[in-house]
Enzyme design. Sequence first.
Site, mmCIF file in Angstrom:
data_model
loop_
_atom_site.group_PDB
_atom_site.id
_atom_site.type_symbol
_atom_site.label_atom_id
_atom_site.label_comp_id
_atom_site.label_asym_id
_atom_site.label_seq_id
_atom_site.Cartn_x
_atom_site.Cartn_y
_atom_site.Cartn_z
ATOM 1 N N LEU A 17 0.835 -1.212 0.000
ATOM 2 C CA LEU A 17 0.000 0.000 0.000
ATOM 3 C C LEU A 17 0.862 1.252 0.000
ATOM 4 O O LEU A 17 0.571 2.232 -0.681
ATOM 5 C CB LEU A 17 -0.936 0.010 1.218
ATOM 6 C CG LEU A 17 -1.894 1.213 1.245
ATOM 7 C CD1 LEU A 17 -2.866 1.163 0.073
ATOM 8 C CD2 LEU A 17 -2.668 1.293 2.560
ATOM 9 N N TRP A 573 11.657 3.537 20.825
ATOM 10 C CA TRP A 573 11.569 3.273 19.389
ATOM 11 C C TRP A 573 11.986 1.849 19.018
ATOM 12 O O TRP A 573 12.363 1.569 17.891
ATOM 13 C CB TRP A 573 12.372 4.326 18.613
ATOM 14 C CG TRP A 573 11.702 5.676 18.673
ATOM 15 C CD1 TRP A 573 10.431 5.944 19.129
ATOM 16 C CD2 TRP A 573 12.225 6.942 18.273
ATOM 17 N NE1 TRP A 573 10.153 7.286 19.049
ATOM 18 C CE2 TRP A 573 11.239 7.925 18.526
ATOM 19 C CE3 TRP A 573 13.446 7.353 17.717
ATOM 20 C CZ2 TRP A 573 11.430 9.277 18.238
ATOM 21 C CZ3 TRP A 573 13.636 8.709 17.441
ATOM 22 C CH2 TRP A 573 12.627 9.659 17.698
ATOM 23 N N ASP A 611 20.769 12.397 22.950
ATOM 24 C CA ASP A 611 19.456 12.799 22.430
ATOM 25 C C ASP A 611 18.321 12.057 23.115
ATOM 26 O O ASP A 611 18.366 10.830 23.241
ATOM 27 C CB ASP A 611 19.374 12.479 20.930
ATOM 28 C CG ASP A 611 20.261 13.385 20.096
ATOM 29 O OD1 ASP A 611 20.353 14.569 20.426
ATOM 30 O OD2 ASP A 611 20.835 12.894 19.102
ATOM 31 N N HIS A 706 12.531 21.348 8.936
ATOM 32 C CA HIS A 706 11.674 20.480 8.119
ATOM 33 C C HIS A 706 11.385 21.050 6.766
ATOM 34 O O HIS A 706 10.766 20.399 5.928
ATOM 35 C CB HIS A 706 10.366 20.199 8.860
ATOM 36 C CG HIS A 706 10.636 19.528 10.153
ATOM 37 N ND1 HIS A 706 10.797 20.234 11.313
ATOM 38 C CD2 HIS A 706 10.864 18.241 10.448
ATOM 39 C CE1 HIS A 706 11.087 19.389 12.277
ATOM 40 N NE2 HIS A 706 11.142 18.180 11.785
ATOM 41 N N CYS A 738 16.520 20.888 14.969
ATOM 42 C CA CYS A 738 16.710 19.431 14.953
ATOM 43 C C CYS A 738 17.877 19.107 14.018
ATOM 44 O O CYS A 738 18.509 20.014 13.480
ATOM 45 C CB CYS A 738 15.425 18.724 14.512
ATOM 46 S SG CYS A 738 15.425 16.946 14.825
HETATM 47 N N1 GLN Z 1 21.289 13.873 16.664
HETATM 48 C C1 GLN Z 1 20.143 13.549 15.863
HETATM 49 C C2 GLN Z 1 20.268 14.211 14.510
HETATM 50 O O1 GLN Z 1 20.749 15.277 14.441
HETATM 51 C C3 GLN Z 1 18.853 13.965 16.521
HETATM 52 C C4 GLN Z 1 17.645 13.534 15.732
HETATM 53 C C5 GLN Z 1 16.319 13.788 16.391
HETATM 54 O O2 GLN Z 1 16.193 14.568 17.291
HETATM 55 N N2 GLN Z 1 15.264 13.142 15.952
HETATM 56 O O3 GLN Z 1 19.856 13.688 13.507
HETATM 57 ZN ZN ZN Z 2 15.294 16.559 16.973
#
Ligand code: GLN
Ligand code: ZN
Length: 768
Positions: A17, A573, A611, A706, A738
């Site tokens: 899918l 995760w 993290d 993003h 991020c």
């Molecule tokens: N150290 C990771 C990165 O920079 C952190 C990713 C995350 O926060 N999802 O990709």
């Molecule tokens: Zn992040």
Amino acid sequence: MKTNVLGYPRIGEKRELKKANEAFWAGEITQEELFAVAEKIRVHNWTLQKEAGIDLIPSNDFSFYDQVLDFSFSVNAIPERFAPVSGLTELEQYFAIARGYQKNGIDVTASEMTKWFDTNYHYIVPEFTKNQSFSLKTNKPLAEYLLAKKHGFETKPVLLGIITYLLLGKEKETGFHRLELAERLLPVYIQIIESLVAAGAKTIQIDEPYLVLDLPEKAAEAYQKVYGEIRAKFPNTEFILTTYFGALDNNTSLAVSLPFDVLHIDLVRATAQLDNVLKALPKEKKLSLGVVDGRNIWKNNYEHSLSVIQKAQEAIGNERLLIATSSSLLHTPCNLENENNEKVLTPEIKQWLAFAKQKVKELSHLKAIAIGHDLSAEVKAAFEENKKAAENRKTSPLIHDTKVKERVKGITDNDSKRNSEFATRQKVQEEALKLPLFPTTTIGSFPQTQEVRSWRANFKKGTLTEADYDKLLEKEIEESIRWQEQTGIDVLVHGEFERNDMVEYFGELLNGYTFSKFGWVQSYGSRCVKPPIIFGDVSRPEPMTVRWSKFAQSLTKLPVKGMLTGPVTILQWSFVRDDQPRWETCYQIALAIRDEVVDLEKAGIKVIQIDEPAIREGLPLRRNEWKNYFDWAIKAFRISASGVEDQTQIHTHMCYSEFNDMIEAIADMDADVITIECSRSQMELLDVFADFKYPNEIGPGVYDIHSPRVPSEEEIYHLMKKAIAVVPFRNLWVNPDCGLKTRHWEETKLALEAMVKTAQKLREEYKK
Ligand code: GLN
Ligand code: ZN
């Protein structure tokens, strides 16, 4: 006694899918071709459930994107802002609401997504207005029921419950509560049920998982009212009320009093609720026992499940019982039979696992054994095999590592404390690192170009030797270090080019972990994740990241941040073992990370980031369980971070959640620096940091990674000013929100240059 499946994965055993959806979005296949793939998946699912002997097979558990969006779409709860796409085909409209639409002069942004309870599945958040109206737009539940019928399957349509649906949504204006819309939604809901009943549906499942949460005021009343009216309209239809992901607890009397014929409860997540529910259940009602785990990949332990079932049998008898999956199987991978690479998943471990197809069969076995007389040879053999697998799993040396267990037992309070408190550390670190005001840094990863990915793939395939692979990585790291130096970044990163994924990378290097080849689970829309599997005691056979960090540090005088994933995120995760509490597994991971932190320090790394983006996700659904979670989760982080000297600076990073309600727990982590996502909310998050007077250093993300959009210096400056207004400026860092791995170098360079320039400007304005 009947067997009851709450829902089945819809992505397809080989993610058919996903592939078809994406091909359709790219214009490579037609709607008819997409429909054909989707129909095949459903027929496949129904067939295997029928062949396994399931009595109540679900329909309308399928979705092209998301079941909550399906419901909004069916009842025409489509936000006004999607009016521009109303001229498109229904399917295109549907995808436009989910994903946004930028074509033919139309520009509408995607809907908001959020986590489905405490799973890693994300649904499209319904948006409601005060004058919200509902009408039947497409009768998807009926279409799905009829499709099954056409193929010869009698199914149990699955409907999202009215109250849960409304509570999952958001009010887009003030002056009303979304529960007030129940009365307006009810007629459309009744229309759908009417059509199903007319088409021949005898049993209908209504999902109300909100019943395991702390309910808002007036919810109980709303429950009584809507389901009272539905009952009155359809006296002869069998309705199943399903609850899952937790215990009914204080909502037990409400749940049993609602006019349903069957109540389903989750006995995997909340085994202890059985006694209460059995006591409270009125005589005319049946009980569906969710004993087969819909959230994990372990083989059911028949003896254990049978003891639970037996208790119910003794209390209310076979006739009033159903044996069911704990929740929909949506959160499990499809079929273990596809895992035939013994190098990836050894036969010994494989015998402990069950994916959706195997779980369905487990229900039939449990029913047969629970009823008891005249067991077929097949069932007898299955029971024997199940006992053997359970015994093997209990005693396997693969799982049990006494050294690791002892080490966890030996954890002391000191292990979760740094040598000195933050104020002292801050001074020592200032001396050691000599950073300017408003130090700049990034979150860890740099763009993962096609090239970088291809090296990793070729190395895995064996077409690139380790020596050549290492050379390519070294070159890439060196280039990134040089570029960071030139740009004027203060605390550098090596770039994470060697990592596929921030959890899988560590899983591959830790003992106690294994992997599947096709263990995909839907995360949202066409996005799937393949969580690694923690099957045994976790330990670190050797350093995991030191080689690359040390290499990167050798290239420069500036500090290079060591980069690790924290224990809670690794836990969160992964598929986690169910034979010991989560905290225990988390502590094991924490000790492994701690060893890595200490080794990095020994190798000359002065700044180390751990993290924890998923720390918020692990929060229990009920408030009264939060404290217990924080107690072990925060402690696990601290264990991982506390093996170092005062002058080693520990960072952590968080993103993609609202952290407002857990700020104290975050402070409790006692990281020297936290970098945190803030830019999308225009630094709103910082208000809570200010109210609470967050004590340590903080880097609020100054731009959204993003999007390829490059932020201007003015924008970054403006956001930093907002931060300065609420946080002492000496405690502020400047960084993106991020990691940058999904971006291209082009925009990354421009954005980081603007970021550094802004920091320089601020330094002139504010002197030490
Ligand atoms: N150290 C990771 C990165 O920079 C952190 C990713 C995350 O926060 N999802 O990709
Ligand atoms: Zn992040």
